[in-house]
Design a protein around this motif. Structure first.
Motif, PDB file in Angstrom:
ATOM      1  N   GLN A  14       7.553  21.855  -3.056  1.00 31.27           N
ATOM      2  CA  GLN A  14       7.485  20.429  -3.361  1.00 31.27           C
ATOM      3  C   GLN A  14       8.859  19.802  -3.204  1.00 31.27           C
ATOM      4  OE1 GLN A  14       5.913  19.888  -7.252  1.00 31.27           O
ATOM      5  NE2 GLN A  14       3.904  20.693  -6.745  1.00 31.27           N
ATOM      6  N   PRO A  15       8.991  18.784  -2.372  1.00 30.34           N
ATOM      7  CA  PRO A  15      10.286  18.137  -2.199  1.00 30.34           C
ATOM      8  C   PRO A  15      10.666  17.365  -3.461  1.00 30.34           C
ATOM      9  CG  PRO A  15       8.598  16.959  -0.988  1.00 30.34           C
ATOM     10  CD  PRO A  15       7.968  18.194  -1.550  1.00 30.34           C
ATOM     11  N   PRO A  16      11.952  17.142  -3.659  1.00 30.64           N
ATOM     12  CA  PRO A  16      12.379  16.352  -4.813  1.00 30.64           C
ATOM     13  C   PRO A  16      11.745  14.960  -4.778  1.00 30.64           C
ATOM     14  CG  PRO A  16      14.272  17.291  -3.650  1.00 30.64           C
ATOM     15  CD  PRO A  16      13.055  17.592  -2.849  1.00 30.64           C
ATOM     16  N   GLU A  17      11.671  14.355  -5.929  1.00 33.99           N
ATOM     17  CA  GLU A  17      10.994  13.057  -6.080  1.00 33.99           C
ATOM     18  C   GLU A  17      11.519  12.011  -5.090  1.00 33.99           C
ATOM     19  OE1 GLU A  17       8.069  10.761  -7.447  1.00 33.99           O
ATOM     20  OE2 GLU A  17       8.456  12.727  -8.284  1.00 33.99           O
ATOM     21  N   GLU A  18      12.838  11.957  -4.874  1.00 36.19           N
ATOM     22  CA  GLU A  18      13.402  10.924  -3.994  1.00 36.19           C
ATOM     23  C   GLU A  18      13.119  11.174  -2.517  1.00 36.19           C
ATOM     24  OE1 GLU A  18      16.473  13.979  -5.025  1.00 36.19           O
ATOM     25  OE2 GLU A  18      15.315  12.596  -6.235  1.00 36.19           O
ATOM     26  N   GLN A  19      12.730  12.417  -2.136  1.00 39.42           N
ATOM     27  CA  GLN A  19      12.438  12.728  -0.747  1.00 39.42           C
ATOM     28  C   GLN A  19      10.955  12.578  -0.401  1.00 39.42           C
ATOM     29  OE1 GLN A  19      13.896  16.641   0.018  1.00 39.42           O
ATOM     30  NE2 GLN A  19      16.042  16.019   0.056  1.00 39.42           N
ATOM     31  N   ARG A  20      10.107  12.396  -1.363  1.00 41.06           N
ATOM     32  CA  ARG A  20       8.677  12.277  -1.097  1.00 41.06           C
ATOM     33  C   ARG A  20       8.378  10.965  -0.387  1.00 41.06           C
ATOM     34  NH1 ARG A  20       6.539  14.428  -6.860  1.00 41.06           N
ATOM     35  NH2 ARG A  20       7.150  16.577  -6.528  1.00 41.06           N
ATOM     36  N   GLN A  21       7.428  11.043   0.519  1.00 41.66           N
ATOM     37  CA  GLN A  21       7.009   9.855   1.260  1.00 41.66           C
ATOM     38  C   GLN A  21       6.188   8.945   0.355  1.00 41.66           C
ATOM     39  OE1 GLN A  21       7.835   9.038   4.408  1.00 41.66           O
ATOM     40  NE2 GLN A  21       9.147  10.833   4.438  1.00 41.66           N
ATOM     41  N   PRO A  22       6.352   7.630   0.490  1.00 40.67           N
ATOM     42  CA  PRO A  22       5.531   6.729  -0.319  1.00 40.67           C
ATOM     43  C   PRO A  22       4.072   6.814   0.113  1.00 40.67           C
ATOM     44  CG  PRO A  22       6.811   5.501   1.288  1.00 40.67           C
ATOM     45  CD  PRO A  22       7.269   6.923   1.367  1.00 40.67           C
ATOM     46  N   GLN A  23       3.183   6.581  -0.824  1.00 39.45           N
ATOM     47  CA  GLN A  23       1.753   6.594  -0.524  1.00 39.45           C
ATOM     48  C   GLN A  23       1.417   5.412   0.386  1.00 39.45           C
ATOM     49  OE1 GLN A  23      -1.093   8.279  -1.613  1.00 39.45           O
ATOM     50  NE2 GLN A  23       0.037   9.927  -2.579  1.00 39.45           N
ATOM     51  N   VAL A  24       0.676   5.677   1.430  1.00 41.21           N
ATOM     52  CA  VAL A  24       0.243   4.625   2.334  1.00 41.21           C
ATOM     53  C   VAL A  24      -1.137   4.175   1.884  1.00 41.21           C
ATOM     54  CG1 VAL A  24      -0.338   4.058   4.722  1.00 41.21           C
ATOM     55  CG2 VAL A  24       1.557   5.613   4.225  1.00 41.21           C
ATOM     56  N   VAL A  25      -1.279   2.891   1.699  1.00 37.26           N
ATOM     57  CA  VAL A  25      -2.573   2.353   1.286  1.00 37.26           C
ATOM     58  C   VAL A  25      -3.433   2.222   2.533  1.00 37.26           C
ATOM     59  CG1 VAL A  25      -3.752   0.409   0.221  1.00 37.26           C
ATOM     60  CG2 VAL A  25      -1.503   1.111  -0.602  1.00 37.26           C
ATOM     61  N   LYS A  26      -4.595   2.874   2.520  1.00 39.17           N
ATOM     62  CA  LYS A  26      -5.491   2.830   3.672  1.00 39.17           C
ATOM     63  C   LYS A  26      -6.404   1.620   3.567  1.00 39.17           C
ATOM     64  CE  LYS A  26      -5.513   7.766   4.418  1.00 39.17           C
ATOM     65  NZ  LYS A  26      -6.319   8.979   4.532  1.00 39.17           N
ATOM     66  N   VAL A  27      -6.526   0.922   4.675  1.00 43.19           N
ATOM     67  CA  VAL A  27      -7.432  -0.218   4.720  1.00 43.19           C
ATOM     68  C   VAL A  27      -8.820   0.321   5.013  1.00 43.19           C
ATOM     69  CG1 VAL A  27      -7.934  -2.387   5.881  1.00 43.19           C
ATOM     70  CG2 VAL A  27      -5.575  -1.670   5.571  1.00 43.19           C
ATOM     71  N   GLU A  28      -9.757  -0.095   4.241  1.00 41.84           N
ATOM     72  CA  GLU A  28     -11.119   0.387   4.414  1.00 41.84           C
ATOM     73  C   GLU A  28     -11.686  -0.074   5.763  1.00 41.84           C
ATOM     74  OE1 GLU A  28     -13.045   2.346   2.438  1.00 41.84           O
ATOM     75  OE2 GLU A  28     -11.300   2.622   1.158  1.00 41.84           O
ATOM     76  N   GLN A  29     -12.469   0.780   6.365  1.00 43.06           N
ATOM     77  CA  GLN A  29     -13.091   0.484   7.650  1.00 43.06           C
ATOM     78  C   GLN A  29     -13.937  -0.779   7.571  1.00 43.06           C
ATOM     79  OE1 GLN A  29     -16.100   3.312   8.682  1.00 43.06           O
ATOM     80  NE2 GLN A  29     -16.275   2.605  10.773  1.00 43.06           N
ATOM     81  N   THR A  30     -14.769  -0.881   6.558  1.00 42.35           N
ATOM     82  CA  THR A  30     -15.640  -2.049   6.463  1.00 42.35           C
ATOM     83  C   THR A  30     -14.842  -3.317   6.229  1.00 42.35           C
ATOM     84  OG1 THR A  30     -16.012  -1.551   4.123  1.00 42.35           O
ATOM     85  CG2 THR A  30     -17.677  -0.802   5.669  1.00 42.35           C
ATOM     86  N   ASP A  31     -13.717  -3.214   5.529  1.00 41.09           N
ATOM     87  CA  ASP A  31     -12.872  -4.382   5.301  1.00 41.09           C
ATOM     88  C   ASP A  31     -12.306  -4.897   6.622  1.00 41.09           C
ATOM     89  OD1 ASP A  31     -11.497  -6.321   3.749  1.00 41.09           O
ATOM     90  OD2 ASP A  31      -9.683  -5.111   3.890  1.00 41.09           O
ATOM     91  N   LEU A  32     -11.823  -3.977   7.451  1.00 41.00           N
ATOM     92  CA  LEU A  32     -11.308  -4.384   8.768  1.00 41.00           C
ATOM     93  C   LEU A  32     -12.392  -5.056   9.588  1.00 41.00           C
ATOM     94  CD1 LEU A  32      -9.117  -1.383   9.971  1.00 41.00           C
ATOM     95  CD2 LEU A  32      -8.362  -3.703   9.539  1.00 41.00           C
ATOM     96  N   LEU A  33     -13.574  -4.470   9.583  1.00 40.64           N
ATOM     97  CA  LEU A  33     -14.664  -5.020  10.379  1.00 40.64           C
ATOM     98  C   LEU A  33     -15.163  -6.346   9.818  1.00 40.64           C
ATOM     99  CD1 LEU A  33     -16.605  -1.720  11.134  1.00 40.64           C
ATOM    100  CD2 LEU A  33     -15.085  -2.961  12.659  1.00 40.64           C
ATOM    101  N   GLU A  34     -15.229  -6.445   8.506  1.00 39.40           N
ATOM    102  CA  GLU A  34     -15.712  -7.683   7.878  1.00 39.40           C
ATOM    103  C   GLU A  34     -14.768  -8.855   8.136  1.00 39.40           C
ATOM    104  OE1 GLU A  34     -18.496  -8.707   6.519  1.00 39.40           O
ATOM    105  OE2 GLU A  34     -19.443  -6.760   6.722  1.00 39.40           O
ATOM    106  N   ARG A  35     -13.480  -8.582   8.258  1.00 40.65           N
ATOM    107  CA  ARG A  35     -12.528  -9.661   8.547  1.00 40.65           C
ATOM    108  C   ARG A  35     -12.739 -10.256   9.939  1.00 40.65           C
ATOM    109  NH1 ARG A  35      -6.841  -7.340   7.163  1.00 40.65           N
ATOM    110  NH2 ARG A  35      -7.658  -5.630   5.945  1.00 40.65           N
ATOM    111  N   CYS A  36     -13.463  -9.566  10.785  1.00 39.84           N
ATOM    112  CA  CYS A  36     -13.760 -10.071  12.129  1.00 39.84           C
ATOM    113  C   CYS A  36     -14.954 -11.025  12.118  1.00 39.84           C
ATOM    114  CB  CYS A  36     -14.074  -8.913  13.076  1.00 39.84           C
ATOM    115  SG  CYS A  36     -12.729  -7.754  13.275  1.00 39.84           S
ATOM    116  N   ARG A  37     -15.776 -10.935  11.101  1.00 40.13           N
ATOM    117  CA  ARG A  37     -17.029 -11.686  11.063  1.00 40.13           C
ATOM    118  C   ARG A  37     -16.861 -13.202  11.257  1.00 40.13           C
ATOM    119  NH1 ARG A  37     -21.910  -9.842   9.768  1.00 40.13           N
ATOM    120  NH2 ARG A  37     -21.147  -8.017   8.638  1.00 40.13           N
ATOM    121  N   PRO A  38     -15.912 -13.884  10.571  1.00 37.54           N
ATOM    122  CA  PRO A  38     -15.802 -15.337  10.747  1.00 37.54           C
ATOM    123  C   PRO A  38     -15.428 -15.744  12.171  1.00 37.54           C
ATOM    124  CG  PRO A  38     -14.452 -14.615   8.882  1.00 37.54           C
ATOM    125  CD  PRO A  38     -15.008 -13.398   9.529  1.00 37.54           C
TER     126      PRO A  38
END
Length: 140
Positions: A14-38
């Motif tokens: 386990q890398p030290p706390e300061e070397q850990r990569q930040p969590q990437v927030v994943k955009v939901e598939q349906t959210d991406l697709l729903e934003r195209c609807r309008p």
């Protein structure tokens, strides 16, 4: 093994706390697709998510899938082509490139076979030439 050795092994993996990569927030598939609807609705194109993510090669669905790729890329320029492909049903980045160039391929095919799909081409080009997501939705 002693508990001291186990602790050392755990610290190594386990890398030290300061070397850990930040969590990437994943955009939901349906959210991406729903934003195209309008945007699609403004052009009279229906968004059926089940058909978009399916493997069908029906020309209307391929056209709608191409529009969805284009809109997602305009609204989220930071997304990789692979992530866009994943959002539209697990397509490869190469499929997304082909869908983003749908109008160019369609024009050359129309010239070759003497067919015209002016409505599809006009819709695709009007969305493609929009400068920003706000312009795409508001100016239509």
């Amino acid at each position: 093994m002693t508990t001291e050795n186990n602790d050392q092994e755990q610290n190594i993996s386990q890398p030290p706390e300061e070397q850990r990569q930040p969590q990437v927030v994943k955009v939901e598939q349906t959210d991406l697709l729903e934003r195209c609807r309008p945007v699609l609705a403004a052009h009279g194109v229906e968004l059926n998510i089940q058909k978009i993510v399916s493997n069908t090669r029906n020309s209307e669905i391929v056209f709608t899938r191409a529009l969805v790729c284009l809109i997602i890329k305009q609204q989220n320029p930071e997304l990789s082509l692979a992530k866009i492909g994943k959002a539209i049903g697990g397509q490869s980045h190469a499929s997304v490139i082909n869908l983003l160039n749908w109008d160019t391929k369609k024009q050359s095919r129309n010239k070759k076979y003497g067919t015209t799909d002016k409505t599809y081409l006009e819709i695709f080009k009007s969305i493609k030439t929009a400068q920003s997501p706000d312009a795409t939705v508001a100016d239509i």
